[in-house]
Write an enzyme that holds these catalytic residues in place. Structure first.
Site, short mmCIF file in Angstrom:
data_model
loop_
_atom_site.label_atom_id
_atom_site.label_comp_id
_atom_site.label_asym_id
_atom_site.label_seq_id
_atom_site.Cartn_x
_atom_site.Cartn_y
_atom_site.Cartn_z
N GLU A 281 61.94 39.90 38.03
CA GLU A 281 61.21 38.97 37.70
C GLU A 281 61.79 37.44 37.79
O GLU A 281 61.22 36.50 38.20
CB GLU A 281 61.61 39.11 35.76
N ASP A 285 59.84 34.60 40.00
CA ASP A 285 59.73 33.29 39.45
C ASP A 285 60.22 32.33 40.52
O ASP A 285 59.47 31.39 40.78
CB ASP A 285 60.58 33.03 38.05
N SER A 484 53.38 37.05 34.79
CA SER A 484 54.76 36.34 35.47
C SER A 484 54.43 36.03 36.70
O SER A 484 55.28 35.12 37.05
CB SER A 484 55.72 37.65 35.54
N ASP A 526 35.88 29.29 38.20
CA ASP A 526 35.49 29.99 36.95
C ASP A 526 35.26 31.43 37.17
O ASP A 526 34.60 31.65 37.88
CB ASP A 526 34.06 29.31 36.41
N GLY A 548 33.35 34.86 31.24
CA GLY A 548 31.94 34.62 31.37
C GLY A 548 32.05 33.24 31.98
O GLY A 548 33.22 32.55 32.28
N GLY A 550 32.27 29.14 32.08
CA GLY A 550 32.96 28.27 31.24
C GLY A 550 34.12 28.93 30.80
O GLY A 550 34.86 30.02 31.14
N ASP A 552 37.17 31.35 28.49
CA ASP A 552 36.92 32.54 27.71
C ASP A 552 38.20 32.72 27.55
O ASP A 552 39.34 32.49 28.22
CB ASP A 552 36.04 33.70 28.63
#
Ligand SMILES: *[C@@H]1O[C@H](CO)[C@@H](O)[C@H](O)[C@H]1NC(C)=O
Ligand SMILES: *[C@@H]1O[C@H](CO)[C@@H](O)[C@H](O)[C@H]1NC(C)=O
Ligand SMILES: *[C@@H]1O[C@H](CO)[C@@H](O)[C@H](O)[C@H]1NC(C)=O
Ligand SMILES: *[C@@H]1O[C@H](CO)[C@@H](O)[C@H](O)[C@H]1NC(C)=O
Ligand SMILES: CC(=O)N[C@H]1CO[C@H](CO)[C@@H](O)[C@@H]1O
Length: 572
Positions: A281, A285, A484, A526, A548, A550, A552
Site C-alpha cells: 500500500e 501510494d 488505493s 464520463d 450511466g 453523468g 453516478d
C-alpha cells in the site's frame, strides 16, 4: 474519587458508595460513544490484559465553537461563484473560530489533572488534548474501560484497546465529544491483489498499469510536471505500519518512469518510518502520487503517533491541526465501515474535514473496494457505506478498468469500486441536482430498502484501479488493484493543476466538490458502462449501482482528461 468530587456534578452525592451506585446505574455518567463497534476486526487477536503500570496515550476531542460559522466559511471559500472563493483561512484563523470555550478548556483540564494526567499536549486549534497516563489512571478516568493488548493486520501491529465501553462524568457532556485510543482499530486499506486476466493469445501486449500507461490514458505530456518554482506540495498518509523504501521508488522510476521528469525521493516523512519491510500500500501510494504529480515535492505521513494506545487516523488529523504550512493535496487510501463508527466520532471527524476545507486543503479518499458493500440488519440485507468516503467534505475517488485490459482505450466500471449513500450525512446541496438526476433516470436502481437515498452520495470522481505494477522490497509486483491506486493518481493530477494555479497567482483548488458539481464534471471522461458488486443474494444477485451518463454512485463524474480538466479548473 477526587475526580468526581472535584467536579461535583449536580446529580452526584459525596459518599463513595452512593457515587458508585449512581455510576453503575448510569445516572451521573454518560456514554459518549454507545454505538461504537467494539468487536475484534478480522485478523486481530487478543493478548490479554495490559499491565496497570503501563503507559498509554488517550486523545480527548473537546467541544468546539462556531461550527455554523465554519460551515458558512467552507461554503464561501469553495464556491467559485462566491466573492470569497479561494480566500482561505489560515490555521490561526481556524483556531480563532473553533477553539473550545474557556469553560470547556478549564473543566477538562481540571478533571484530567485531578486524575494525575498532567502530561498532556494540545494542538494549535486547542480542540484536542493527547495525554500520557498509566493504564491504572486511564481505567479510573474512563469508568468501565478495561485495557487489553491486541495484535493484527498485515504488519502484525500491536495496539492497546478496551473491549468494554467507557463512560464519562455527566458534567463533561457539554465539553467532550469523545475519547480516542480505546476502541477503534487502525483503518483498513483499499487494496486488492487480483489474478492476472486470462485471455488467450494476448501475451506480450500492454500488461498492467504503469506511469506511462496512466500518463497516456489521461493525456499528460512530458511537459505536465511540477516546475520546482512554486511552493507546491502533495502528501499521502499511511496508518498500518506501512513503510515505503526509497530504493523501491528509485527502482520503480527506473523500470516504469518513462519519459517524464520526476523527483527521486520523498521531500519529508512526518512520523515514524520503521526499518521493516516495505508495504505494498505504501509503495503504491508513493510511487503513483509521485508519477502522476510528477516533479512535485511529496510528503508522506507515516504511522503518525504509532504508540500502542493511539488511533493513527486520529493522530493524522491532529497533525493537520498542529501545523500551519501543509501540502495542498492529501490522498488517503484507508477507510472503515460507516456503521462500525460512533456518531460522535463520525461527526467530529467530519468537522475536522471542514476545518481542512476552510484552509484550502484538498483531501482525497479512496471510495473502498467492496462496491456498494453488504451487511445484514435484523435479517435483511442492505448496502454498507464506508467512511471517510461518505463524508460530504472530502473528494472521494472510485475505480475503473480498461474495457480491454490489453489496450489503453475506454474505461469501464471496476466492479470493486466503492460507492453508495451515507446513512449518517445528509445529501449536501452541491450534489442535489446530480444525485436527483441519477435517482430519477437510472434504469437499474437497486431496491430502495438497500440504500438511504437521502444520504451523501459518493464517489465524486474516479481513475484506473485495476492491474497496477508496484515495486516493493526490490521486487516488481503486478496486478495490484483497488481504489488505493486511483486515489493517489487523481491526487497527483490535482497537484499539477495547483501548480498552474499557483504560478498564475491563484489560490490552490481547496475543497473541490462544490466546483466539480457546479461544472457538471467538465474535463472528466464520463464512465458509462458497468455496475459494481454488492450483496450475493437472490434479490440483487451481487449487483449494486450501475454507471450511466453523468454522475453516478460508482465512478462519480468520471476519470481525468488532464488538458480539459486543467482548462476548466484554472480560472478563477
Ligand atoms: C503540537 O505542536 C506543538 C509545537 O510543536 C507541540 O509542542 C505539541 O506537542 C504538538 N501537539 C501534539 C498533540 O502532538
Ligand atoms: C523539476 O523540479 C526541479 C526542482 O525540484 C526543477 O529544478 C526542474 O526545473 C523541474 N523540471 C522541469 C522539467 O520543470
Ligand atoms: C438515512 O440518512 C439520514 C441522513 O441523510 C439519516 O438521518 C437517517 O437516519 C438514515 N436512515 C437510516 C435507516 O439509516
Ligand atoms: C484523451 O484524449 C483522447 C483524444 O482526444 C480522447 O479520446 C480520450 O478520451 C482522452 N482521455 C480521457 C481520459 O478523457
Ligand atoms: C507545504 C510546503 O511544502 N511548504 C514549504 C514551502 O517552502 C518552505 C521554504 O522552502 C518550506 O520550508 C516549506 O516546507
Amino acid at each position: 474519587m477526587t475526580i468526581q468530587l472535584l467536579l461535583k456534578p449536580a446529580c452526584c452525592p459525596y459518599s463513595l458508595l452512593g457515587l458508585l451506585a449512581l455510576i453503575l446505574s448510569g445516572k451521573c455518567s454518560y456514554s459518549p460513544e454507545p454505538d461504537q463497534r467494539r468487536t475484534l476486526p478480522p485478523g486481530w487477536v487478543s493478548l490479554g490484559r495490559a499491565d496497570p503500570e503501563e503507559e498509554l496515550s488517550l486523545t480527548f476531542a473537546l467541544k468546539q465553537q462556531n461550527l455554523e460559522r465554519l460551515l458558512e466559511l467552507v461554503q464561501a471559500v469553495s464556491d467559485p461563484s462566491s466573492p470569497r472563493y479561494g480566500k482561505y483561512l489560515t490555521l490561526e484563523d481556524v483556531a480563532e473560530l473553533v477553539r473550545p470555550s474557556p469553560l470547556t478548556l478549564h473543566t477538562v483540564q481540571k478533571w484530567l489533572l485531578a486524575a494525575g494526567a498532567w502530561n498532556c499536549h494540545s494542538v494549535t486549534t486547542q480542540d484536542f488534548l493527547t495525554c500520557w497516563l498509566s493504564v491504572r489512571q486511564a481505567e479510573l478516568l474512563l469508568s468501565g474501560a478495561e485495557f487489553h493488548h491486541y495484535v493484527g493486520g498485515a504488519a502484525e501491529t500491536h495496539v492497546v484497546r478496551s473491549p468494554r465501553p467507557y463512560q464519562l462524568p455527566q458534567a463533561l457532556a457539554p465539553h467532550v465529544d469523545f475519547v480516542g485510543g480505546l476502541h477503534r482499530f487502525p483503518p483498513t486499506s483499499s487494496l486488492r491483489q487480483r489474478p492476472e486476466p486470462q485471455v488467450a493469445g494476448t501475451i506480450g501486449l500492454h500488461l498492467g498499469v504503469t506511469p506511462s500507461v496512466i500518463r497516456e490514458r489521461y493525456n499528460l505530456t512530458a511537459q505536465d510536471v511540477g516546475s520546482g518554482t512554486s511552493n507546491n506540495s502533495q502528501a499521502c498518509a499511511q496508518f498500518l505500519e506501512q513503510y515505503f523504501h526509497s530504493s523501491d521508488l528509485a527502482e520503480f522510476m527506473r523500470l516504469f518512469g518513462g519519459k517524464f521528469v520526476h523527483q527521486a525521493s520523498v521531500a519529508r516523512v512526518v512520523g515514524q518510518q520503521g526499518r521493516g519491510r516495505a508495504g505494498i500500500e505504501a509503495s503504491l501510494d508513493v510511487q503513483y502520487l509521485m508519477s502522476a504529480g510528477a516533479n512535485i515535492s511529496t510528503w508522506v505521513y507515516s504511522n503518525p503517533g504509532r504508540h500502542e494506545g493511539q488511533e493513527p487516523f486520529l493522530q493524522w488529523l491532529l497533525l493537520l491541526s498542529n501545523e500551519s504550512a501543509l501540502p495542498h493535496v492529501h490522498t488517503v487510501s484507508y477507510g472503515d465501515d460507516e456503521d462500525s463508527l460512533s456518531r460522535a466520532y463520525l461527526q467530529r471527524v467530519n468537522t475536522e474535514f471542514m476545518k481542512a476545507a476552510a484552509r484550502g486543503l484538498t483531501l482525497l479518499f479512496a471510495s473502498g473496494d467492496s462496491g456498494a458493500g453488504c451487511r445484514s440488519v435484523s435479517g435483511r440485507h442492505q448496502f454498507r457505506p464506508s467512511f471517510p468516503a461518505s463524508s460530504p467534505y472530502v473528494t472521494t475517488v472510485g475505480g475503473t478498468s480498461f474495457q480491454n485490459p490489453f489496450l489503453i482505450t475506454n474505461e469501464i466500471v471496476d466492479y470493486i469500486s466503492g460507492g453508495g449513500f451515507s446513512n449518517v450525512f445528509p445529501r449536501p446541496s452541491y450534489q442535489e441536482e446530480a444525485v436527483a438526476q441519477f435517482l430519477s433516470s437510472s434504469p437499474h436502481l437497486p431496491p430502495s430498502s438497500y440504500f438511504n437515498a437521502s444520504g451523501r452520495a459518493y464517489p465524486d470522481v474516479a481513475a484506473l484501479s485495476d492491474g497496477y505494477w508496484v515495486v516493493s522490497n526490490s521486487v516488481p509486483i503486478p496486478w495490484v488493484s483497488g481504489t488505493s491506486a486511483s486515489t493517489p493518481v487523481f491526487g497527483g493530477l490535482l497537484s499539477l493543476i495547483n501548480e498552474h494555479r499557483i504560478l498564475s497567482g491563484r489560490p490552490p483548488l481547496g475543497f473541490l466538490n462544490p466546483r466539480l458539481y457546479q461544472q457538471r464534471g467538465a474535463g472528466l471522461f464520463d464512465v458509462t458502462h458497468g455496475c459494481h458488486e454488492s450483496c450475493l443474494n437472490e434479490e440483487v444477485e451481487g449487483q449494486g449501482f450501475c454507471s450511466g451518463a453523468g454522475w453516478d454512485p460508482v465512478t462519480g463524474w468520471g476519470t481525468p482528461n488532464f488538458p480539459a480538466l486543467l482548462k476548466t479548473l484554472l480560472n478563477p
